[in-house]
Design an enzyme around this catalytic site. Structure first.
Site, PDB file in Angstrom:
ATOM      1  N   GLY A   1       0.684  -1.154   0.004  1.00  0.00           N
ATOM      2  CA  GLY A   1       0.041  -0.138  -0.120  1.00  0.00           C
ATOM      3  C   GLY A   1       0.760   1.283   0.008  1.00  0.00           C
ATOM      4  O   GLY A   1       1.859   1.391   0.434  1.00  0.00           O
TER       5      GLY A   1
ATOM      6  N   ARG B   1       1.215  -5.428  -5.076  1.00  0.00           N
ATOM      7  CA  ARG B   1       1.173  -6.269  -4.017  1.00  0.00           C
ATOM      8  C   ARG B   1       1.517  -7.798  -4.341  1.00  0.00           C
ATOM      9  O   ARG B   1       1.334  -8.796  -3.725  1.00  0.00           O
ATOM     10  CB  ARG B   1      -0.272  -6.497  -3.332  1.00  0.00           C
ATOM     11  CG  ARG B   1      -0.537  -5.357  -2.478  1.00  0.00           C
ATOM     12  CD  ARG B   1      -1.758  -5.487  -1.660  1.00  0.00           C
ATOM     13  NE  ARG B   1      -2.160  -4.517  -0.878  1.00  0.00           N
ATOM     14  CZ  ARG B   1      -1.637  -3.881   0.011  1.00  0.00           C
ATOM     15  NH1 ARG B   1      -0.319  -4.635   0.931  1.00  0.00           N
ATOM     16  NH2 ARG B   1      -2.074  -2.737   0.841  1.00  0.00           N
TER      17      ARG B   1
ATOM     18  N   ASP C   1       5.482  -5.342   6.556  1.00  0.00           N
ATOM     19  CA  ASP C   1       6.047  -6.808   6.985  1.00  0.00           C
ATOM     20  C   ASP C   1       6.373  -8.009   6.017  1.00  0.00           C
ATOM     21  O   ASP C   1       7.565  -8.591   5.845  1.00  0.00           O
ATOM     22  CB  ASP C   1       5.532  -7.150   8.525  1.00  0.00           C
ATOM     23  CG  ASP C   1       4.071  -7.019   8.166  1.00  0.00           C
ATOM     24  OD1 ASP C   1       3.568  -6.514   7.192  1.00  0.00           O
ATOM     25  OD2 ASP C   1       3.425  -7.723   8.804  1.00  0.00           O
ATOM     26  N   ASP C   2       5.201  -7.908   5.269  1.00  0.00           N
ATOM     27  CA  ASP C   2       5.112  -9.031   4.437  1.00  0.00           C
ATOM     28  C   ASP C   2       6.431  -8.719   3.209  1.00  0.00           C
ATOM     29  O   ASP C   2       6.954  -9.757   2.774  1.00  0.00           O
ATOM     30  CB  ASP C   2       4.131  -9.303   3.579  1.00  0.00           C
ATOM     31  CG  ASP C   2       2.970  -9.880   4.571  1.00  0.00           C
ATOM     32  OD1 ASP C   2       3.200 -10.779   5.452  1.00  0.00           O
ATOM     33  OD2 ASP C   2       1.805  -9.295   4.503  1.00  0.00           O
TER      34      ASP C   2
ATOM     35  N   LYS D   1       8.056   0.468   5.391  1.00  0.00           N
ATOM     36  CA  LYS D   1       6.955   1.517   5.034  1.00  0.00           C
ATOM     37  C   LYS D   1       5.862   0.771   5.394  1.00  0.00           C
ATOM     38  O   LYS D   1       5.468  -0.460   5.423  1.00  0.00           O
ATOM     39  CB  LYS D   1       7.072   1.412   3.395  1.00  0.00           C
ATOM     40  CG  LYS D   1       5.785   2.307   2.944  1.00  0.00           C
ATOM     41  CD  LYS D   1       5.031   0.972   1.630  1.00  0.00           C
ATOM     42  CE  LYS D   1       4.547   0.033   2.401  1.00  0.00           C
ATOM     43  NZ  LYS D   1       3.607  -0.774   1.497  1.00  0.00           N
ATOM     44  N   THR D   2       4.771   1.433   5.802  1.00  0.00           N
ATOM     45  CA  THR D   2       3.482   1.435   5.951  1.00  0.00           C
ATOM     46  C   THR D   2       2.672   2.284   7.086  1.00  0.00           C
ATOM     47  O   THR D   2       3.113   2.522   7.990  1.00  0.00           O
ATOM     48  CB  THR D   2       3.023  -0.293   6.425  1.00  0.00           C
ATOM     49  OG1 THR D   2       1.527  -0.293   6.788  1.00  0.00           O
ATOM     50  CG2 THR D   2       3.733  -0.616   7.767  1.00  0.00           C
TER      51      THR D   2
ATOM     52  N   ASP E   1       0.114   1.786   8.319  1.00  0.00           N
ATOM     53  CA  ASP E   1      -0.494   1.043   9.726  1.00  0.00           C
ATOM     54  C   ASP E   1       0.455   1.104  11.004  1.00  0.00           C
ATOM     55  O   ASP E   1      -0.079   0.758  12.042  1.00  0.00           O
ATOM     56  CB  ASP E   1      -0.533  -0.530   9.260  1.00  0.00           C
ATOM     57  CG  ASP E   1      -1.734  -0.701   8.201  1.00  0.00           C
ATOM     58  OD1 ASP E   1      -2.143   0.410   7.709  1.00  0.00           O
ATOM     59  OD2 ASP E   1      -2.081  -1.678   7.743  1.00  0.00           O
TER      60      ASP E   1
ATOM     61  N   LYS F   1     -26.760  15.510  16.956  1.00  0.00           N
ATOM     62  CA  LYS F   1     -28.022  14.690  16.875  1.00  0.00           C
ATOM     63  C   LYS F   1     -27.420  13.394  16.251  1.00  0.00           C
ATOM     64  O   LYS F   1     -28.061  12.384  15.873  1.00  0.00           O
ATOM     65  CB  LYS F   1     -28.790  15.385  15.666  1.00  0.00           C
ATOM     66  CG  LYS F   1     -28.224  15.929  14.436  1.00  0.00           C
ATOM     67  CD  LYS F   1     -29.166  16.822  13.676  1.00  0.00           C
ATOM     68  CE  LYS F   1     -28.631  17.375  12.389  1.00  0.00           C
ATOM     69  NZ  LYS F   1     -29.595  17.871  11.542  1.00  0.00           N
ATOM     70  N   TYR F   2     -25.975  13.242  15.820  1.00  0.00           N
ATOM     71  CA  TYR F   2     -25.736  11.976  15.347  1.00  0.00           C
ATOM     72  C   TYR F   2     -24.477  11.181  16.097  1.00  0.00           C
ATOM     73  O   TYR F   2     -23.614  11.964  16.899  1.00  0.00           O
ATOM     74  CB  TYR F   2     -24.935  12.140  13.867  1.00  0.00           C
ATOM     75  CG  TYR F   2     -25.963  12.854  13.017  1.00  0.00           C
ATOM     76  CD1 TYR F   2     -27.235  12.276  12.543  1.00  0.00           C
ATOM     77  CD2 TYR F   2     -25.590  14.032  12.409  1.00  0.00           C
ATOM     78  CE1 TYR F   2     -27.867  12.578  11.603  1.00  0.00           C
ATOM     79  CE2 TYR F   2     -26.467  14.623  11.195  1.00  0.00           C
ATOM     80  CZ  TYR F   2     -27.780  13.929  11.208  1.00  0.00           C
ATOM     81  OH  TYR F   2     -28.470  14.362  10.069  1.00  0.00           O
TER      82      TYR F   2
ATOM     83  N   GLU G   1      -9.972  -0.795  11.580  1.00  0.00           N
ATOM     84  CA  GLU G   1     -10.413  -1.506  10.384  1.00  0.00           C
ATOM     85  C   GLU G   1     -10.033  -3.123  10.785  1.00  0.00           C
ATOM     86  O   GLU G   1     -10.917  -3.792  10.240  1.00  0.00           O
ATOM     87  CB  GLU G   1      -9.261  -1.133   9.176  1.00  0.00           C
ATOM     88  CG  GLU G   1      -9.429  -2.126   7.921  1.00  0.00           C
ATOM     89  CD  GLU G   1      -8.313  -1.512   6.838  1.00  0.00           C
ATOM     90  OE1 GLU G   1      -8.864  -0.789   6.031  1.00  0.00           O
ATOM     91  OE2 GLU G   1      -7.259  -1.823   7.142  1.00  0.00           O
TER      92      GLU G   1
ATOM     93  N   TYR H   1      -7.831   5.422   2.393  1.00  0.00           N
ATOM     94  CA  TYR H   1      -7.034   5.992   1.288  1.00  0.00           C
ATOM     95  C   TYR H   1      -6.892   7.378   1.185  1.00  0.00           C
ATOM     96  O   TYR H   1      -5.858   7.906   0.547  1.00  0.00           O
ATOM     97  CB  TYR H   1      -7.944   5.581  -0.024  1.00  0.00           C
ATOM     98  CG  TYR H   1      -8.061   4.083  -0.287  1.00  0.00           C
ATOM     99  CD1 TYR H   1      -7.082   3.048  -0.540  1.00  0.00           C
ATOM    100  CD2 TYR H   1      -9.320   3.373   0.409  1.00  0.00           C
ATOM    101  CE1 TYR H   1      -7.164   1.775  -0.598  1.00  0.00           C
ATOM    102  CE2 TYR H   1      -9.370   1.977   0.615  1.00  0.00           C
ATOM    103  CZ  TYR H   1      -8.257   1.072  -0.001  1.00  0.00           C
ATOM    104  OH  TYR H   1      -8.558  -0.060  -0.137  1.00  0.00           O
TER     105      TYR H   1
HETATM  106  P1  FBP Z   1       0.642  -2.051   3.520  1.00  0.00           P
HETATM  107  O1  FBP Z   1       0.715  -3.056   4.670  1.00  0.00           O
HETATM  108  O2  FBP Z   1       0.921  -2.819   2.191  1.00  0.00           O
HETATM  109  O3  FBP Z   1       1.561  -0.677   3.798  1.00  0.00           O
HETATM  110  O4  FBP Z   1      -0.767  -1.314   3.435  1.00  0.00           O
HETATM  111  C1  FBP Z   1      -1.640  -0.939   4.441  1.00  0.00           C
HETATM  112  C2  FBP Z   1      -2.986  -0.654   4.117  1.00  0.00           C
HETATM  113  O5  FBP Z   1      -3.110   1.070   3.655  1.00  0.00           O
HETATM  114  C3  FBP Z   1      -3.857  -1.160   5.036  1.00  0.00           C
HETATM  115  O6  FBP Z   1      -4.054  -0.469   6.033  1.00  0.00           O
HETATM  116  C4  FBP Z   1      -5.319  -1.518   4.236  1.00  0.00           C
HETATM  117  O7  FBP Z   1      -5.941  -2.493   4.551  1.00  0.00           O
HETATM  118  C5  FBP Z   1      -4.458  -2.025   3.049  1.00  0.00           C
HETATM  119  O8  FBP Z   1      -3.597  -1.410   2.939  1.00  0.00           O
HETATM  120  C6  FBP Z   1      -5.406  -1.870   1.797  1.00  0.00           C
HETATM  121  O9  FBP Z   1      -4.737  -2.231   0.498  1.00  0.00           O
HETATM  122  P2  FBP Z   1      -5.447  -2.103  -0.897  1.00  0.00           P
HETATM  123  O10 FBP Z   1      -4.660  -0.840  -1.301  1.00  0.00           O
HETATM  124  O11 FBP Z   1      -4.647  -3.248  -1.550  1.00  0.00           O
HETATM  125  O12 FBP Z   1      -6.679  -1.799  -0.926  1.00  0.00           O
END
Ligand code: FBP
Length: 554
Positions: A82, A146, A176-177, A203-204, A206, A243-244, A312, A426
């Site tokens: 991502g 990916r 990590d992957d 990078k991430t 997350d 109200k929400y 999420e 996103y």
């Molecule tokens: P990475 O672990 O590859 O950095 O991606 C994280 C992430 O942003 C998650 O938070 C999210 O669930 C996922 O990518 C969404 O991936 P995609 O871009 O394939 O919809």
């Protein structure tokens, strides 16, 4: 009409601050080796799988003359997974590090992620090309993907293409992957006598690729600032309209770091943390009961409004759901061919249900149709369920509505439950990097170039002491195998880099525990506003609360 904004134009001129140790270039520093390392768990198994790269020492950089790095090299970078703010600065850092060592060095980018390595889609990243991308968000310079390089055939193809391009170094920017993959490739190259350095960059958005040495992954700072601006605005709206109930799902597929950080920055009424749900072995209905208790209590005070943050990955933390998802992962992976032959969703669902143990089959049948369908969507190439496509916030609202109806019938609740849902993910992944991420990414990239120039392989670029000013950051590398353990992926036991989840004994979660009862009852909302690039340092150079709380204990 101009096709770049004024801010973009100004950001192109931003000069990232390099840590002092890197400032005089690769030839002014030497590698210092630390002690041999061990993997975080499953040591014997990881060692067996990585005989050449297991146990390598940690590396730090110290001042000293180093003429070896002047030898001409060709390197390539690939962006994997991502998007995360600051990716372009990683590339800029690599390019500048390589050119500083020898202006004739060349940097290439594989296009579209690891898939580009397999298809040999490659382009040179020249200094002129780089100029238009410095300090910008996005990965559009070379894009990402990916695809995973893991089968023998894929590894052989990657090797063939890397050799075809006469590369001396291959830099993988990923989570990590992807960095696990980098470790696999480094080992494969060493086993097959290929003298190409493989270096990873953390990078991430997350924030789950971290440990004692990797303090944070890049992109987390910017993404959480962007989400916090939006959540802060919602909090202000909620407090104005009254109200929400807003349910905001925030990205972070496996860990709740983003939700926790955005919680600190905005102080909403409810902050759900997946790791807590798992540790307390909570069922979905217990999670609902806890949220309902806050709603009921606020309703008693005449407050039929509030903001609830939902990570999420929550769904995968609820033990019964986790078990279901894991069984679905296995059933989908083991029956790929049979499932491909079935066309209707109902038939697919029934087929998969027939492969599940009775308790999980019952749970699957009890879920709303939309959620069941989302749970069965294609896995990503790493075998993970795509949680960004599962609307957990809607599942919670469905169940909360039913619960509140019952409570009303029992005269235990007399409020109004009008809801609005949001999903922020996103929106934050390609934002212009904050000053922190712009500096951090540039340093990570430059650092990766230094590791490659010194022929290190199987290392993750590491820049530490991040709560200090960038000039004081410490640089080096940590062996990828050091972060590995064995986990179940696509129905098989695999060595993978251990994800860093929110630690319930850690300082950040303890802070949340202290504050959340007050946040639940009151409107302690904080409005962080948009990222600031210019102005007082207290605003422009602010690091994440998570990092501040974590570093305080050291
Ligand atoms: P990475 O672990 O590859 O950095 O991606 C994280 C992430 O942003 C998650 O938070 C999210 O669930 C996922 O990518 C969404 O991936 P995609 O871009 O394939 O919809």
């Amino acid at each position: 009409m101009a096709n770049i904004s004024e801010l973009q134009r100004q950001r192109l001129n931003f000069k990232p601050v390099l840590p002092d140790i890197l400032k005089n270039g690769p030839s002014a520093l030497k590698i210092k080796q630390g002690k041999p390392t061990q993997s975080v768990a499953d040591r014997e198994t990881v060692k067996k799988i990585f005989p050449h790269t297991y146990g390598m020492p940690e590396i730090s950089f110290v001042k000293g003359k180093n003429a070896d790095v002047k030898k001409l090299i060709r390197a390539a970078v690939v962006l994997s997974g991502g998007q995360a703010p600051g990716g372009h600065n990683v590339i800029a850092g690599i390019l500048d590090g390589l050119k500083k060592a020898n202006p004739k060095n060349k940097l290439y980018g594989f296009l579209g992620g690891p898939g580009g390595v397999l298809e040999n889609q490659i382009k040179e990243i020249t200094p002129a090309l780089m100029e238009g991308y410095r300090n910008t968000g996005g990965f559009d310079l070379i894009q990402s993907g990916r695809t995973k390089i893991e089968t023998d055939e894929q590894l052989a193809t990657a090797k063939e293409n890397i050799l075809k391009n006469k590369l001396d170094a291959f830099i993988v920017v990923g989570g990590d992957d992807s960095n696990t993959n980098a470790g696999v490739i480094a080992e494969y190259f060493k086993t097959s006598g290929v003298a190409v350095s493989v270096i990873g960059v953390p990078k991430t958005i997350d924030g789950d690729l971290k440990n004692e040495i990797i303090e944070t992954s890049f992109g987390f700072d910017t993404a959480t600032k962007i989400y916090a601006e939006l959540v802060g605005n919602i909090c202000r709206d909620v407090n104005s309209a009254r109200k929400y109930w807003h349910f905001v799902r925030l990205m972070g597929r496996s860990a709740s770091h983003i939700t926790l950080e955005v919680g600190f920055k905005t102080q909403p009424n409810i902050v759900l943390i997946g790791e807590e749900v798992l540790a307390k072995n909570m069922t979905l209905s217990q999670v609902i009961d806890n949220i309902a208790a806050v709603i009921v209590s606020r309703a008693k005070d005449g407050k039929n409004f509030g903001v609830c943050l939902v990570p999420e990955g929550l769904i995968e933390f609820i033990p019964e759901m986790k078990e279901l998802i894991s069984a679905l992962n296995d059933a989908l992976a083991e029956n790929e061919t049979a499932l491909a032959a079935v066309s209707s969703f109902e038939e697919k669902k029934n087929f998969v249900i027939s492969k599940l143990p009775a308790n999980l089959a019952a749970l699957m049948k009890s879920l709303p149709g939309g959620i069941a369908a989302q749970l069965m969507l294609d896995r990503d190439p790493h075998g993970n369920v795509q949680v960004s496509l599962i609307e957990t916030e809607k599942l919670l609202i469905d169940m909360l509505s039913a619960k509140l109806k019952t409570l009303k019938a029992e005269e235990k609740y007399d409020g109004k439950f009008s809801t609005i849902t949001h999903f922020f993910g996103y929106e934050g992944r390609c934002g212009a990097p904050s000053n922190f991420d712009a500096n951090y990414c540039y340093a990570l990239g430059y650092n990766a170039a230094v590791l490659a120039l010194n022929k290190c392989s199987g290392y993750l670029s590491s820049v530490r002491k991040l709560v200090k000013a960038p000039a004081k950051w410490e640089c080096g590398g940590i062996p990828l195998t050091m972060m590995m353990n064995i986990e179940r992926r696509k129905g098989k036991e695999k060595p993978v880099i251990k994800k860093a989840l929110v630690e319930l004994n850690g300082a950040p979660f303890k802070q949340l525990e202290k504050a959340r009862d007050v946040w639940a009852k009151t409107e302690s909302y904080v409005f962080p506003g948009p990222i600031q690039f210019y102005g007082p340092s207290a605003v422009t150079d602010m690091t994440t609360k998570t990092l501040q709380y974590e570093q305080k204990k050291k």
